[in-house]
Motif scaffolding. Structure first.
Motif, PDB file in Angstrom:
ATOM      1  N   ASN A  87       0.831  -1.209   0.000  1.00 37.12           N
ATOM      2  CA  ASN A  87       0.000   0.000   0.000  1.00 37.12           C
ATOM      3  C   ASN A  87       0.863   1.256   0.000  1.00 37.12           C
ATOM      4  O   ASN A  87       0.518   2.255  -0.646  1.00 37.12           O
ATOM      5  N   PHE A  88       1.975   1.214   0.736  1.00 34.57           N
ATOM      6  CA  PHE A  88       2.910   2.338   0.723  1.00 34.57           C
ATOM      7  C   PHE A  88       3.418   2.587  -0.688  1.00 34.57           C
ATOM      8  O   PHE A  88       3.478   3.722  -1.158  1.00 34.57           O
ATOM      9  N   GLU A  89       3.823   1.506  -1.330  1.00 38.75           N
ATOM     10  CA  GLU A  89       4.353   1.627  -2.683  1.00 38.75           C
ATOM     11  C   GLU A  89       3.297   2.184  -3.636  1.00 38.75           C
ATOM     12  O   GLU A  89       3.590   3.053  -4.469  1.00 38.75           O
ATOM     13  N   LYS A  90       2.069   1.700  -3.505  1.00 40.56           N
ATOM     14  CA  LYS A  90       0.987   2.208  -4.348  1.00 40.56           C
ATOM     15  C   LYS A  90       0.776   3.701  -4.125  1.00 40.56           C
ATOM     16  O   LYS A  90       0.613   4.469  -5.075  1.00 40.56           O
ATOM     17  N   LYS A 103      11.744   7.438   2.316  1.00 42.27           N
ATOM     18  CA  LYS A 103      12.919   6.890   2.998  1.00 42.27           C
ATOM     19  C   LYS A 103      12.533   5.742   3.922  1.00 42.27           C
ATOM     20  O   LYS A 103      13.263   4.746   4.014  1.00 42.27           O
ATOM     21  N   LEU A 104      11.398   5.870   4.599  1.00 41.57           N
ATOM     22  CA  LEU A 104      10.934   4.776   5.458  1.00 41.57           C
ATOM     23  C   LEU A 104      10.647   3.527   4.635  1.00 41.57           C
ATOM     24  O   LEU A 104      10.976   2.406   5.038  1.00 41.57           O
ATOM     25  N   TYR A 105      10.039   3.720   3.485  1.00 41.75           N
ATOM     26  CA  TYR A 105       9.744   2.583   2.607  1.00 41.75           C
ATOM     27  C   TYR A 105      11.030   1.881   2.174  1.00 41.75           C
ATOM     28  O   TYR A 105      11.105   0.651   2.136  1.00 41.75           O
ATOM     29  N   LEU A 106      12.060   2.667   1.867  1.00 40.65           N
ATOM     30  CA  LEU A 106      13.316   2.093   1.382  1.00 40.65           C
ATOM     31  C   LEU A 106      14.124   1.428   2.492  1.00 40.65           C
ATOM     32  O   LEU A 106      14.937   0.539   2.219  1.00 40.65           O
ATOM     33  N   THR A 107      13.917   1.847   3.729  1.00 40.28           N
ATOM     34  CA  THR A 107      14.722   1.299   4.827  1.00 40.28           C
ATOM     35  C   THR A 107      14.060   0.119   5.526  1.00 40.28           C
ATOM     36  O   THR A 107      14.732  -0.615   6.250  1.00 40.28           O
ATOM     37  N   ILE A 108      12.757  -0.077   5.322  1.00 43.82           N
ATOM     38  CA  ILE A 108      12.087  -1.218   5.955  1.00 43.82           C
ATOM     39  C   ILE A 108      12.509  -2.489   5.242  1.00 43.82           C
ATOM     40  O   ILE A 108      12.301  -2.626   4.036  1.00 43.82           O
ATOM     41  N   PRO A 109      13.129  -3.449   5.940  1.00 43.77           N
ATOM     42  CA  PRO A 109      13.589  -4.671   5.267  1.00 43.77           C
ATOM     43  C   PRO A 109      12.427  -5.577   4.893  1.00 43.77           C
ATOM     44  O   PRO A 109      11.537  -5.834   5.697  1.00 43.77           O
ATOM     45  N   VAL A 110      12.437  -6.045   3.651  1.00 42.93           N
ATOM     46  CA  VAL A 110      11.409  -6.986   3.203  1.00 42.93           C
ATOM     47  C   VAL A 110      11.705  -8.382   3.732  1.00 42.93           C
ATOM     48  O   VAL A 110      10.813  -9.151   4.045  1.00 42.93           O
ATOM     49  N   THR A 111      12.987  -8.723   3.843  1.00 36.98           N
ATOM     50  CA  THR A 111      13.395 -10.018   4.381  1.00 36.98           C
ATOM     51  C   THR A 111      14.366  -9.801   5.530  1.00 36.98           C
ATOM     52  O   THR A 111      14.864  -8.700   5.743  1.00 36.98           O
ATOM     53  N   THR A 112      14.643 -10.864   6.259  1.00 39.36           N
ATOM     54  CA  THR A 112      15.573 -10.800   7.390  1.00 39.36           C
ATOM     55  C   THR A 112      16.882 -11.513   7.081  1.00 39.36           C
ATOM     56  O   THR A 112      17.652 -11.799   7.986  1.00 39.36           O
ATOM     57  N   ALA A 113      17.129 -11.787   5.796  1.00 40.34           N
ATOM     58  CA  ALA A 113      18.332 -12.540   5.436  1.00 40.34           C
ATOM     59  C   ALA A 113      19.599 -11.777   5.805  1.00 40.34           C
ATOM     60  O   ALA A 113      20.559 -12.354   6.321  1.00 40.34           O
ATOM     61  N   THR A 114      19.603 -10.461   5.567  1.00 42.09           N
ATOM     62  CA  THR A 114      20.791  -9.668   5.882  1.00 42.09           C
ATOM     63  C   THR A 114      21.071  -9.676   7.377  1.00 42.09           C
ATOM     64  O   THR A 114      22.219  -9.819   7.808  1.00 42.09           O
TER      65      THR A 114
END
Length: 262
Positions: free
Chosen positions: A99-102, A188-199
């Motif tokens: 929704n953020f991306e939209k 910036k919040l959208y870009l910093t929220i990790p989609v996965t926890t692999a890192t």
């Protein structure tokens, strides 16, 4: 993220569709035919009764043929994959990110009003981080600002379809970061929220550096060792001579002392 979600849903539907006896029979026959010249025919392993301490109330399954055994493996594998995809891509946070991306992309191409449903999602997820009232005001002028920047800098952009394009526009006109402060903060919040926890998981695995032998290592030194270890690909690209030259040229005393060495 919408493309990722669509791809995941397509995979789920595909795996659910082929998870039946007809598709298994076709798959099993094809594998046997391809492997005729490569290996021997599959042989069903001898059934072994598990130890009493591992036995449960239900009896262990005994297969009558290899095909029946591999059928169970086939069904279980597809079921596991489908469950993992559903658990990963049906989480509440992932839908909020979509929704953020939209919202970010829609606001970059269209003027929004207060009645838009996206604002409620932002209030629920970014409570305290984003001033929604200011964001509503900014949403009225975002598209005009972007079109003006694109025209001024002669960017070949007809429609904004990527977040990276928005970042490029902001970087080309720094005043926009202050003019659309809440929108820029949301990006910036959208870009910093990790989609996965692999890192994060890989980062924790590097704590093996601090073993029993190195237990006296201080926290500061541990941090200094972890960072180069985590980003060793970037560290390998750094020229140590440039660092040494910069260190040497910082003052005259170092130039005098290290002059002969360098």
């Amino acid at each position: 993220l919408q493309d990722v979600l669509s791809s995941a849903e397509s995979l789920i539907r595909y795996f659910e569709r082929i998870r039946d006896d007809i598709n298994f029979k076709s798959f099993y026959t094809k594998i046997l035919k391809e492997n005729e010249s490569l290996t021997d025919k599959p042989i069903l392993a001898r059934h072994r009764r598990p130890s009493k301490r591992y036995q449960s109330s239900s009896d262990s399954v005994e297969f009558s043929s290899c095909e029946e055994f591999y059928r169970q493996q086939y069904m279980e594998s597809l079921g596991t994959v489908v469950n993992m995809l559903q658990n990963r891509f049906t989480q509440k946070n992932f839908k909020l990110l979509c929704n953020f991306e939209k919202f970010i992309l829609y606001a970059a191409n269209n003027s929004l009003d207060d009645s838009n449903d996206y604002f409620q999602s932002i209030m629920d997820f970014c409570y305290g981080d984003i001033d929604v009232e200011k964001l509503k005001v900014e949403a009225l002028m975002i598209v005009d600002f972007f079109q003006s920047v694109i025209k001024t800098h002669q960017m070949n952009i007809k429609q904004i379809t990527k977040i990276s394009t928005i970042c490029e526009i902001f970087n080309s006109c720094e005043v926009g970061k202050e003019m659309l402060k809440e929108y820029h903060k949301l990006t910036k919040l959208y870009l910093t929220i990790p989609v996965t926890t692999a890192t994060a998981e890989r980062t924790f695995s590097t704590y093996r550096l601090k073993t029993a032998i190195l237990s006296t290592m201080t926290q500061s030194r541990l941090n200094h060792c972890l960072l180069p270890h985590m980003y060793k690909e970037k560290i390998d690209k750094i020229d140590p001579r440039q660092i040494a030259s910069k260190f040497r040229s910082s003052n005259e005393k170092r130039q005098h002392f290290f002059g002969l060495i360098l």
